[in-house]
Write a protein that holds these residues in place. Structure first.
Motif, short mmCIF file in Angstrom:
data_model
loop_
_atom_site.label_atom_id
_atom_site.label_comp_id
_atom_site.label_asym_id
_atom_site.label_seq_id
_atom_site.Cartn_x
_atom_site.Cartn_y
_atom_site.Cartn_z
N GLN B 10 0.82 -1.21 0.00
CA GLN B 10 0.00 0.00 0.00
C GLN B 10 0.85 1.27 0.00
OE1 GLN B 10 -2.59 0.01 3.42
NE2 GLN B 10 -1.08 -0.94 4.73
N HIS B 19 -2.18 2.96 -1.74
CA HIS B 19 -3.48 2.34 -1.46
C HIS B 19 -3.68 2.43 0.05
CE1 HIS B 19 -3.22 0.52 -5.43
NE2 HIS B 19 -2.07 -0.05 -5.10
N LEU B 21 -5.16 -0.14 2.57
CA LEU B 21 -5.75 -1.48 2.64
C LEU B 21 -5.89 -1.97 4.07
CD1 LEU B 21 -3.51 -3.04 -0.16
CD2 LEU B 21 -5.74 -1.95 -0.42
N ALA B 127 -9.55 -6.28 -0.99
CA ALA B 127 -8.90 -5.01 -1.35
C ALA B 127 -7.43 -5.26 -1.74
CB ALA B 127 -8.99 -4.03 -0.18
N HIS B 128 -6.75 -6.16 -1.00
CA HIS B 128 -5.37 -6.49 -1.36
C HIS B 128 -5.31 -7.11 -2.76
CE1 HIS B 128 -4.65 -6.04 2.96
NE2 HIS B 128 -3.37 -5.96 2.67
N ASN B 142 -9.67 0.34 1.07
CA ASN B 142 -10.45 -0.73 1.68
C ASN B 142 -11.54 -0.14 2.57
OD1 ASN B 142 -11.38 -3.07 2.76
ND2 ASN B 142 -9.44 -3.69 3.72
#
Lengths: 215, 334
Positions: B10, B19, B21, B127-128, B142
């Motif tokens: 992330q 990201h 997550l 989400a990952h 996420n």
């Protein structure tokens, strides 16, 4: 590699720094600004003024001007991070402080205060913030220093110092106590010089060191 | 637990949030940066024009495979306050219901130049998975995956705690409820420990307490509510899913409330200035009494408002990192 680009001057990007204006000179300049502001307020017949400093250096200067002018409304603070025009280039400014406007600004006369006016992009951003809060009757711009390098049609109404500087020269207010204006030179051809894009708040550059993840 | 290599996915090479997550693997410095940024966004709600131009021209898609009211609407509002364009995909009437795979949905939306996906899914790791398969310029946030993680909820809770208590370093925080099935509890425990809360307690019936959680998260385990919240600064109540009654993990709603429901009388065990929190939606009379939920120590509605500011912070930081990347690609082509 993606360099975390410095958006402003930090120690290390500037080859040599020296004191350009000391605390006494700055105090004298602020006193001059206060007197010029008084004259301007008188001439324009402005009432119920609201003073707003731009984080961080602008707030330091506004704080002193606010005292000397004896304004009744509390001092407002403005953070322009969310309105910077370089977000699409360098991402989010690392330090964001909350903006604080003590009263509504609709139909009020405002005095906007910043430390250094260079490109004019900070003031452009600050005006956009203000207009998302309301519709002021008028805005006066007071800056401690005004230097060469304007990129937008923005001019100050009240100025403490004028500075003729080369493009790679920088001035920055350090404070809050004592207030000192530093001057330095960005080495030519450095990443810092190449990436400098206008917004002239010297308050906080992006950290050049990558963040470490927790081991 | 997610392996280390995926955990760090992330962040970009410079440690910027790309990201969002999970809380796992993020530094205290980064969590504090999120909280500080969120503090700046709180004021946007006071502007006449409740918008800032940070994500102008960006498209953010809300992809909710599980129902949600609060989370989806606050994500939507957060995106709109950042001036992004928002797509809300109603999964029950979308192509997924016709059998489209998650990756095909992702590819199709990427083809529409979506810049960020906010994803909620019943399967842990969704989400990952999306972050691993998304185009490099796309960010995944996420919004809850299975029992694993709900990082923006945890951060808005941390934000609310910081606003009320100021400092994390001397706090006792108790989390009460269905720890076993709660992604919120997992993210909260990680965030509290990362931010330096010395005393994190979890309180649940034995059937709803994961095994060996003390060692995994460095928390203290209680099965008695009054004992668990004694002198606590913050009490976080979790939602009890009614399905748990059917799966025989709990005998009845009545018995749960009798043993674990937060009442004014029970709350006297905590510190007088205790803050009571709940991620919502509340089951009144099951996990907490209305008197407590609507009482002066409850900050439940404030949590909802804070959710907008925290989600603005997370989304703008991820978009900012995309911009950095785009900039550097532009430079290398120049």
């Amino acid at each position: 590699m993606l360099p975390r680009q410095p958006s402003s001057w930090k120690p290390g990007f500037v080859s040599k720094t020296e004191t350009w204006k000391g605390p006494d000179e700055i105090a004298a300049a602020v006193a001059r600004m206060a007197s010029d502001l008084r004259a301007l307020i008188e001439a324009r017949g402005l009432r119920d003024l609201l003073m707003i400093g731009i984080h961080t250096g602008g707030v330091w200067i506004a704080d002193r001007l606010h005292d000397q002018l004896g304004l009744s409304e509390p001092l407002g603070h403005l953070d322009i991070s969310f309105y910077r025009d370089d977000f699409t280039r360098i991402g989010m400014h690392p330090q964001v402080r909350p903006s604080y406007l003590p009263v509504g600004i609709d139909d009020r006369h405002l005095i906007l205060v910043d430390d250094v006016l260079q490109s004019g992009r900070t003031i452009r951003a600050a005006l956009n913030v203000l207009f998302d809060y309301g519709r002021p009757a008028s805005v006066v711009l007071a800056t401690l220093a005004e230097r060469t390098g304007r990129e937008l049609p923005i001019a100050p109404d009240v100025v403490g110092f004028h500075a003729q500087l080369e493009a790679n020269e920088q001035i920055k207010l350090s404070g809050p106590e004592p207030l000192v204006m530093l001057r330095g030179r960005i080495p030519k051809g450095s990443a810092a010089a190449a990436s400098r894009q206008g917004i002239d708040d010297g308050s906080s550059g992006r950290d050049s060191t990558p963040r470490q993840e927790r081991p | 637990m997610i392996p280390k290599s995926q955990e760090s996915s992330q962040l970009d090479a410079q440690g910027n949030l790309k990201h969002f997550l999970t809380i796992e693997g993020l530094s205290r410095e980064l969590l504090v940066e999120i909280l500080d940024k969120a503090e700046g966004f709180v004021g946007v709600a006071r502007q006449a024009v409740k918008k800032v131009p940070l994500c102008r021209g960006k498209v953010i898609a809300n992809l909710f495979f599980e129902t949600s009211t609060r989370t989806r609407t606050t994500f939507e509002l957060a995106a709109k306050r950042l001036s992004a364009d928002v797509l809300n995909l109603n999964i029950s009437t979308s192509a997924t219901a016709k059998g489209e795979t998650l990756l095909d949905t992702l590819r199709n939306l990427e083809a529409m130049h979506v810049d960020m996906f906010v994803v909620r899914h019943a399967s842990s790791g969704t989400a990952h998975f999306m972050a691993r398969h998304a185009n490099p310029h796309v960010s995944i946030v996420n919004a809850g995956d299975g029992r694993h993680s709900h990082p923006t909820q945890a951060m808005l809770d941390m934000f609310t705690i910081r606003r009320h208590k100021g400092d994390f370093s001397s706090l006792s925080v108790a989390i009460v409820g269905d720890i076993m099935h709660s992604r919120v509890a997992r993210s909260q425990m990680l965030a509290l420990k990362t931010l330096g809360v010395p005393d994190v307690r979890i309180i649940a019936p034995r059937t709803l307490m994961p095994a060996r959680i003390e060692e995994a998260f460095g928390v203290r385990v209680y099965h008695d509510l009054t004992e668990g919240i004694r002198d606590a600064d913050v009490v976080i109540m979790l939602r009890i899913q009614r399905e748990r009654m059917n799966s025989a993990l709990l005998p009845s709603e009545h018995e749960y409330f009798h043993l674990y429901g937060l009442t004014e009388a029970r709350l006297t065990a905590a510190r007088p200035d205790v803050t009571v929190m709940h991620p919502g939606p509340i089951n009144r009379g099951i996990e907490m009494d209305s008197q407590v939920a609507d009482g002066e120590r409850s900050v439940i509605l404030e949590q909802v408002s804070n959710g907008i500011a925290v989600r603005m912070a997370v989304m703008s930081m991820c978009i900012g990192t995309q911009n950095l990347r785009a900039q550097s690609i532009g430079e290398s082509h120049a």
